[in-house]
Design an enzyme around this catalytic site. Structure first.
Site, PDB file in Angstrom:
ATOM      1  N   GLU A  62      -5.990 -10.934  -0.525  1.00  0.00           N
ATOM      2  CA  GLU A  62      -6.740 -10.664   0.722  1.00  0.00           C
ATOM      3  C   GLU A  62      -8.244 -10.638   0.433  1.00  0.00           C
ATOM      4  O   GLU A  62      -8.954  -9.733   0.867  1.00  0.00           O
ATOM      5  CB  GLU A  62      -6.295  -9.326   1.328  1.00  0.00           C
ATOM      6  CG  GLU A  62      -4.806  -9.236   1.576  1.00  0.00           C
ATOM      7  CD  GLU A  62      -4.369  -7.966   2.296  1.00  0.00           C
ATOM      8  OE1 GLU A  62      -5.232  -7.265   2.866  1.00  0.00           O
ATOM      9  OE2 GLU A  62      -3.164  -7.674   2.283  1.00  0.00           O
ATOM     10  N   GLU A 103       0.802  -1.241   0.000  1.00  0.00           N
ATOM     11  CA  GLU A 103       0.000   0.000   0.000  1.00  0.00           C
ATOM     12  C   GLU A 103       0.824   1.276   0.000  1.00  0.00           C
ATOM     13  O   GLU A 103       0.654   2.135   0.862  1.00  0.00           O
ATOM     14  CB  GLU A 103      -0.951  -0.005   1.202  1.00  0.00           C
ATOM     15  CG  GLU A 103      -1.858  -1.212   1.234  1.00  0.00           C
ATOM     16  CD  GLU A 103      -2.749  -1.245   2.481  1.00  0.00           C
ATOM     17  OE1 GLU A 103      -2.591  -0.395   3.366  1.00  0.00           O
ATOM     18  OE2 GLU A 103      -3.622  -2.132   2.547  1.00  0.00           O
TER      19      GLU A 103
HETATM   20  C1  XIL Z   1      -5.547  -6.385   9.008  1.00  0.00           C
HETATM   21  C2  XIL Z   1      -5.775  -7.588   9.924  1.00  0.00           C
HETATM   22  O1  XIL Z   1      -6.703  -8.435   9.315  1.00  0.00           O
HETATM   23  C3  XIL Z   1      -6.253  -7.126  11.273  1.00  0.00           C
HETATM   24  O2  XIL Z   1      -6.316  -8.221  12.174  1.00  0.00           O
HETATM   25  C4  XIL Z   1      -5.327  -6.060  11.843  1.00  0.00           C
HETATM   26  O3  XIL Z   1      -5.873  -5.555  13.047  1.00  0.00           O
HETATM   27  C5  XIL Z   1      -5.137  -4.928  10.858  1.00  0.00           C
HETATM   28  O4  XIL Z   1      -4.693  -5.433   9.606  1.00  0.00           O
HETATM   29  N1  XIL Z   1      -4.713  -4.689   4.262  1.00  0.00           N
HETATM   30  C6  XIL Z   1      -3.645  -5.488   4.630  1.00  0.00           C
HETATM   31  C7  XIL Z   1      -3.758  -6.364   5.809  1.00  0.00           C
HETATM   32  O5  XIL Z   1      -2.644  -5.544   3.903  1.00  0.00           O
HETATM   33  O6  XIL Z   1      -2.524  -6.549   6.476  1.00  0.00           O
HETATM   34  C8  XIL Z   1      -4.800  -5.860   6.784  1.00  0.00           C
HETATM   35  O7  XIL Z   1      -4.949  -6.832   7.810  1.00  0.00           O
HETATM   36  C9  XIL Z   1      -6.109  -5.583   6.088  1.00  0.00           C
HETATM   37  C10 XIL Z   1      -5.923  -4.535   5.020  1.00  0.00           C
END
Ligand code: XIL
Length: 382
Positions: free
Chosen positions: A268, A161
């Site tokens: 994701e 990101e």
């Molecule tokens: C999120 C996790 O799922 C949560 O448990 C944590 O509190 C915050 O991060 N983009 C990403 C992930 O790349 O690492 C994130 O994961 C969600 C958004």
């Protein structure tokens, strides 16, 4: 042993040793078996699933998926919470679990603006760290972490990101990029490759279906390659809503990303069924909204029509993935059950969402069935 009534005669024949020649072995029902010839099918796992304290979750991971990503255990704040103090206990267990179960193990993530402790960007007196010192810390962190798991991690989300949603420019409002600019990203890729030359290296981001953001990511990826640096793939996070982005937008995005010749992966995937204030479509972790009862409508369960809509949405998304299976190397679902999904807490705390394939008790949802059927069709059509 119990048999459904219509199978009783068959059970009898089997007991008598009379195998009917027409009976095929049961078709595989594990998603990972159905997706085997298309792409890896992964899942993000939390601490309780790594340790096995969440037995139901751990069993789903073991049987349904062939790739794992640590939801949090490999983020900077967990691996190096204080200067030079590395804590590898949970990450070690995560990697060991993957090896024990023969899974592809994905490292997430080395450089991100979130879940990185404040000390990284500060001197001991609280002033902002110099460019040289920050580069040194970044390289040391990557060398230590990637070096520790050398040969055991299939691929790393090196940078997560770094690009703005609105205009595809670098996030210079975040300390990594305000202090280091693009050079920090180049340094991260170089250090990761040096520490484990065999590991695949990825750039990972969300909202790549938005053309402006995608263009910014593609420009960054070109710059990485123009430097002669090693990069294998682009991770498209895939935090989706029921109606956005459209299947056509996902399709176009894959075609565009794949035109680089790099591997494309959905890293994701989840689908929120809850309303979003302000028409916000992205997945910026720092974006939070106030609670309101009308924004949490399914506390007591998801109505059947919504459940069916979610299943149709998953089928539509996986049909696009299957169409592009030659470009897509992995699809990872972000969370094992609805109970453990991060979307219960973001972008509004304390809601009840239903974004993944297994319900709160760990039972497969209609969305699981539609993914299973879509994968099965795609496999049979090949
Ligand atoms: C999120 C996790 O799922 C949560 O448990 C944590 O509190 C915050 O991060 N983009 C990403 C992930 O790349 O690492 C994130 O994961 C969600 C958004």
């Amino acid at each position: 042993m119990s048999f459904p009534h219509r199978l009783l005669p068959l059970a009898f024949l089997t007991l008598l040793g009379c195998q009917s020649p027409k009976i095929e072995p049961a078709a595989p029902v594990a998603l990972r078996d159905l997706s085997r010839d298309l792409f890896h099918l992964g899942v993000a796992i939390n601490a309780e699933q790594i340790t096995g304290d969440d037995r139901i979750g751990a069993d789903i991971v073991a049987t349904q998926f062939d790739s794992i990503t640590a939801e949090n255990a490999m983020k900077w704040q967990h691996l190096q919470p204080a200067p030079g103090r590395f804590e590898f206990a949970l990450a070690d267990r995560f990697v060991a679990l993957g090896r024990r179960e023969g899974k592809q193990v994905i490292g997430h993530t080395l450089m991100w603006h979130s879940q990185t402790p404040a000390w990284v960007f500060q001197n001991t007196d609280g002033s902002e760290v110099s460019r040289e010192e920050l580069l040194r810390r970044l390289r040391e962190h990557i060398r230590t972490v990637v070096g520790r798991y050398k040969g055991q991690i299939a691929g790393w989300d090196v940078v997560n990101e770094a690009i703005r949603d609105e205009d595809g420019t670098l996030r210079t409002d975040k300390p990594w990029y305000r202090i280091l600019g693009e050079e920090g990203i180049f340094a991260a890729f170089a250090a990761a490759h040096e520490a484990d030359p065999e590991a695949e290296l990825y750039y990972n981001d969300y909202s790549l279906e938005n053309p402006a953001k995608r263009a910014g990511v593609l420009k960054l990826v070109q710059a990485i390659r123009a430097r002669g640096l090693h990069i294998d793939g682009i991770g498209s996070q895939g935090h989706y809503l029921l109606k956005s982005p459209t299947a056509a937008e996902i399709d176009t995005s894959i075609t565009d990303l794949a035109s680089t010749g790099l591997k494309v992966m959905f890293t994701e995937l989840d689908v929120t069924v809850l309303p979003r204030p302000d028409h916000y479509l992205g997945a910026e972790i720092g974006k939070v909204f106030a609670q309101a009862p009308e924004l949490d409508p399914y506390r007591d369960g998801l109505p059947a029509d919504r459940q069916a809509e979610l299943a149709r949405r998953y089928a539509e998304i996986f049909a696009v993935f299957a169409k592009h299976h030659r470009s897509i190397t992995r699809v990872t679902v972000w969370g094992v059950t609805d109970r453990t999904s991060w979307l219960n807490g973001w972008p509004i705390r304390g809601r009840t969402d239903y974004p993944v394939l297994f319900d709160r008790a760990g039972a497969p949802k209609p969305a699981f069935e539609s993914v299973r059927d879509t994968l099965r069709r795609a496999r049979d059509d090949r």
